[in-house]
Structure formats: structure tokens, C-alpha cells
Design an enzyme around this catalytic site. Structure first.
Site, PDB file in Angstrom:
ATOM      1  CG  HIS A  56      19.449  86.820  92.690  1.00  0.00           C
ATOM      2  ND1 HIS A  56      20.651  87.006  93.321  1.00  0.00           N
ATOM      3  CD2 HIS A  56      19.160  85.501  92.842  1.00  0.00           C
ATOM      4  CE1 HIS A  56      21.062  85.856  93.847  1.00  0.00           C
ATOM      5  NE2 HIS A  56      20.158  84.938  93.568  1.00  0.00           N
ATOM      6  CG  LEU A  59      11.942  81.628  87.198  1.00  0.00           C
ATOM      7  CD1 LEU A  59      11.677  82.008  85.753  1.00  0.00           C
ATOM      8  CD2 LEU A  59      10.776  82.076  88.087  1.00  0.00           C
ATOM      9  NE  ARG A  60      14.450  76.689  93.699  1.00  0.00           N
ATOM     10  CZ  ARG A  60      15.562  77.127  94.271  1.00  0.00           C
ATOM     11  NH1 ARG A  60      16.691  77.165  93.568  1.00  0.00           N
ATOM     12  NH2 ARG A  60      15.574  77.533  95.512  1.00  0.00           N
ATOM     13  CG  ASN A  90      20.640  77.673  91.320  1.00  0.00           C
ATOM     14  OD1 ASN A  90      19.822  78.357  90.716  1.00  0.00           O
ATOM     15  ND2 ASN A  90      20.699  77.628  92.637  1.00  0.00           N
ATOM     16  CG  ASP A 150      22.889  82.892  93.302  1.00  0.00           C
ATOM     17  OD1 ASP A 150      23.548  83.526  94.135  1.00  0.00           O
ATOM     18  OD2 ASP A 150      21.736  82.478  93.511  1.00  0.00           O
ATOM     19  CG  HIS A 230      22.938  87.015  97.682  1.00  0.00           C
ATOM     20  ND1 HIS A 230      24.290  86.835  97.852  1.00  0.00           N
ATOM     21  CD2 HIS A 230      22.498  85.909  97.024  1.00  0.00           C
ATOM     22  CE1 HIS A 230      24.652  85.682  97.340  1.00  0.00           C
ATOM     23  NE2 HIS A 230      23.586  85.101  96.824  1.00  0.00           N
ATOM     24  CG  ASP A 303      18.576  84.827  96.625  1.00  0.00           C
ATOM     25  OD1 ASP A 303      18.461  83.976  95.716  1.00  0.00           O
ATOM     26  OD2 ASP A 303      19.313  84.650  97.622  1.00  0.00           O
ATOM     27  CG  HIS A 307      13.738  75.599  99.174  1.00  0.00           C
ATOM     28  ND1 HIS A 307      14.599  74.896  98.370  1.00  0.00           N
ATOM     29  CD2 HIS A 307      14.419  76.704  99.595  1.00  0.00           C
ATOM     30  CE1 HIS A 307      15.763  75.541  98.306  1.00  0.00           C
ATOM     31  NE2 HIS A 307      15.664  76.644  99.031  1.00  0.00           N
TER      32      HIS A 307
END
EC number: 3.5.2.3
Length: 428
Positions: A56, A59-60, A90, A150, A230, A303, A307
């Protein structure tokens, strides 16, 4: 092909052993080994584990390269002892087609710090309305086996049933973000005493537990595999424990931060502690530790949710949810599970390497440290203890809840198929 001799390492925390690597493979394990021309790594007093596997990771890339990229995320993974990560869907665009998952997979192959296994979205655009191209993603070069929305819950029971039926055909698994959306509207933290005192919107435990209960019953009905992302409450533990006692094919993960941190930290209003699911109570933390120790919870997954500074350096209500975790996960597990006597290092190898590789069908990872196996390894200085300094992170983001906190253990070396990606704590 180059040879490496790891000398005197405590294999899974046991007796000191030498490990000889030739090319991509472990060729010998034993005492007093030698090899002419081999690079020698003196590992006395350190613990040798199979390379860690994270089921989980965010990596964006594509779309949020300001917070992380496949390159920076896999460098962070190698720094934390990981040789394989599963990248969540996502992104922007969402990884709901063969084209996007292949892009992420190829970026991982190009950068070479760890293997990247893309996770495909369950529904188109993570919108929960229509199944994504599950079969096409599985048949793609990326070979997707894990599917998850997720960040959002697959809240429609019919859609969830169809997804479970679909992935059963190729032994895939649906990884559920268990969050009933109507019960968490406006939620800012765990619903309880602290949220009431602070006047922040509460995220009740039942919002997680009700979805898990529904989904284990669906998995049982369909005869398919479901994985709970999670897991964070004591009640969720009891539901998973019951489901496993019935033979239902459910697995579950816990994050390092849910093993260590509680909702009391939210009193600081520091958005670094804002995460989804939220930090829970001390009672929940202790239940999660016990469940990880007894195998009710199968794995630790980070997870890892990077950011940029501006998304966290703001008032609580406006802040993004999430924490980085790849570079501190093993230290937190040592503090909460090993140093407390709940797990030995063989148990850590199971929860952070063998089991996640098995759940995700990550071939070549999570293998025993023995002759003939791929040389995916991590070496840990377990005697080390020091403060966490995010300035030294390989991740592009710095949103760690552990800044300045002393944690035990430090990964000194990581090998991916015999190639060192981390040497003496420095990326190669």
C-alpha cells in the site's frame, strides 16, 4: 557477474551467518564462507531480512509529481529496506486502464530502486459506478493482481460483489478502503472523547467496521479474496478474526502509525496527524498490536501518502489527509512489536515481506533467505536509536508525524536482485 559476501549477519535475528550472492541469486548460506573477488559487507550485530514488500504505497505519478514521483518514491522505499511496492491507483489520470498501469510499471523498471507493482482501480475514475478494465489491466504488461479504489470506498454492494466475482477468475484480490461515506461526512478525526472536547467532526469506528462486515460476507458468498486496507479499530479486528475462523478468504493490513500513535495527538491541531482512517484510541492501538502478533492482521503496510508542504502547512480543516511512511516503517515496527516482545524478527519478515508478497502475488519477493533464491535483502542495524530527521528523506515530501522523535533501528543496506540500492545508509 559481481559477487557479494555478507559476513556475520543475524539471519532473521538468529545465529550469525554468512550469505554469498552471485549476480542476482543467493548461492550459499552458512558459517565461514569465502569467495575470491567478492565485495565483503561486514554485518556483525545486524539483522538480515528478506527485502520488504509494501502492499500500500502512493507514488502520486502521474499527476501529482509535486508530492512524489515513481523515482523519489522508490528511492524512499529502498532507503526503508523495501524491494517491492504496490502503487495505489488514485493518480491523475486514475490507474483504471491498461495504459496507465503500464506507464507506472515501466517507470519503476526504468528507475530500478525497487520493483513497482501497480494496483488497478476497481471502478472507473474511482467513482464507484462502473467497473474499471480489470481484465485488461491484469493481462497488460503490468500483470495487475490487486485492485483498489483506496482513498474512496467501494460503497455499492452490487459493484463490490461484481468486482470480487471478476477477479476470482485470475486469483486477483480486491483491497477495500473500508469507509461508509454517509457516516463520515465532514469527519476530521476519530469520533470519541477527544473529538467531542475539540469540537471536530467525528469519524466513527462503525463506519469502518460495517463495511468490513459486509465485504467479508460478500467474499464468502462469492468465494473470492478480499483484503482490508489500513484496519484501525478493535471492532474491525474482531470481525476479521471471526471471518477467518469461518474460513473466509480475508486478509488485513495495519499501518505503522496506527500501531504507535493515538487521537490524543490531535489536541495539538498539527495537521501532520491528520490521516484517513484517523488515529484511534489507545485501546485500538493495543488491539491492533495484539492482532498483528497473533496473525489476525496479516501484514504491515505503510499507506505512504506524500503531500507537498502547502497541503499540510495550513489550518486543520483544510489540510490533506496522509503521512509518509516508507523510510520509518521498520523502525516503528521494531519499537511497537519487537522491542515490546510481541514479535521476533522472523515474525517481522513474515508480516513485512513473505505475507504481503503472497497476498499480492509478487513473484520473486518475500522468499526465504536461502541458496537458490533471488537476492532481495535488507540489512538492519537494530541497535541504532536516533531522532527522525525528514530533511534527510529520499521522498519528495516531508509530512512525517515522527519528526524529532527517537526511533530504533536503521536500514544500512538494501539489495534488489543482488544489486545494492542502499549502502551504509546512502542510496547508490
Amino acid at each position: 557477474m559481481s559477487k557479494t559476501l555478507i559476513r556475520g549477519a543475524e539471519l532473521l535475528g538468529g545465529e550469525p551467518q554468512d550469505v554469498l550472492i552471485d549476480g542476482e541469486t543467493i548461492i550459499q548460506v552458512g558459517a565461514g564462507l569465502s569467495a575470491e573477488g567478492a565485495e565483503v559487507v561486514e554485518a556483525g550485530g545486524k539483522v538480515l531480512l528478506p527485502g520488504l514488500v509494501d502492499l500500500h504505497t502512493h507514488l502520486r505519478e502521474p499527476g501529482r509529481e509535486d508530492s512524489e514521483t515513481v523515482l523519489t518514491g522508490t528511492r524512499a522505499a529502498a532507503s526503508g529496506g523495501y524491494t517491492a511496492v504496490f502503487a495505489m491507483a488514485n493518480t491523475f489520470p486514475v490507474a483504471d486502464t491498461a495504459g496507465v498501469v503500464e506507464q507506472v510499471w515501466r517507470l519503476g523498471k526504468e528507475h530500478g530502486y525497487c520493483d513497482v507493482r501497480p494496483i488497478g482501480a476497481v471502478t472507473v475514475g474511482l467513482e464507484g459506478q462502473k467497473l474499471a478494465e480489470l481484465g485488461a489491466m491484469h493481462e497488460s504488461a503490468a500483470g495487475v493482481t490487486v485492485f483498489s479504489d483506496d482513498g474512496k470506498c467501494v460503497h455499492d454492494a452490487v459493484i463490490m460483489r461484481r468486482a470480487l466475482e471478476y477477479v476470482k477468475a485470475f486469483d486477483g484480490v480486491v483491497a477495500q478502503h473500508a469507509q461508509e461515506p454517509r457516516l463520515t461526512e465532514g469527519a476530521q478525526m476519530n469520533e470519541g472523547v477527544v473529538s467531542a472536547e475539540l469540537g471536530l467532526g467525528g469519524w466513527p469506528a462503525v463506519a469502518e467496521e460495517s463495511v468490513i462486515a459486509r465485504d467479508v460476507l460478500l467474499a464468502d458468498h462469492v468465494g473470492s479474496r478480499v483484503h482490508i486496507c489500513h484496519l484501525s479499530t478493535a471492532g474491525s479486528v474482531e470481525i476479521v478474526r471471526w471471518a477467518k475462523s469461518r474460513g473466509i478468504r480475508v486478509t488485513a493490513e495495519v499501518t505503522p502509525h496506527h500501531l504507535l500513535l493515538t487521537d490524543e495527538l490531535v489536541r495539538s491541531y498539527n495537521p501532520v496527524y491528520k490521516v484517513n482512517p484517523p488515529l484511534r484510541t489507545e485501546r485500538d492501538v493495543l488491539a491492533l498490536r495484539e492482532a498483528l502478533a497473533d496473525g489476525t492482521i496479516d501484514i504491515v503496510a505503510t499507506d505512504h501518502a506524500p503531500h507537498p508542504h502547502e497541503d499540510k502547512d495550513c489550518e486543520w480543516a483544510a489540510a490533506a489527509m496522509g503521512m509518509v511512511g516508507l523510510e520509518t516503517a521498520l523502525s516503528v515496527v521494531q519499537e511497537t512489536m519487537v522491542d515490546t516482545g510481541l514479535l521476533d524478527w522472523a515474525g517481522v519478515a513474515d508480516r513485512m515481506s513473505h505475507a504481503p508478497a503472497r497476498i499480492g502475488r509478487a513473484e520473486g519477493h518475500g522468499r526465504p533467505v536461502s541458496a537458490g533464491e533471488p537476492a532481495n535483502l535488507t540489512l538492519v542495524d537494530t541497535a541504532y536509536r536516533g531522532p527522525v530527521d525528514p530533511a534527510g528523506f529520499a521522498s519528495r515530501s516531508r509530512n512525517t508525524p515522527y519528526e524529532g522523535r527517537e526511533l530504533p533501528g536503521r536500514v544500512t543496506h538494501t539489495w534488489l536482485r543482488g544489486k545494492a540500492t542502499l549502502v551504509d545508509g546512502k542510496l547508490t
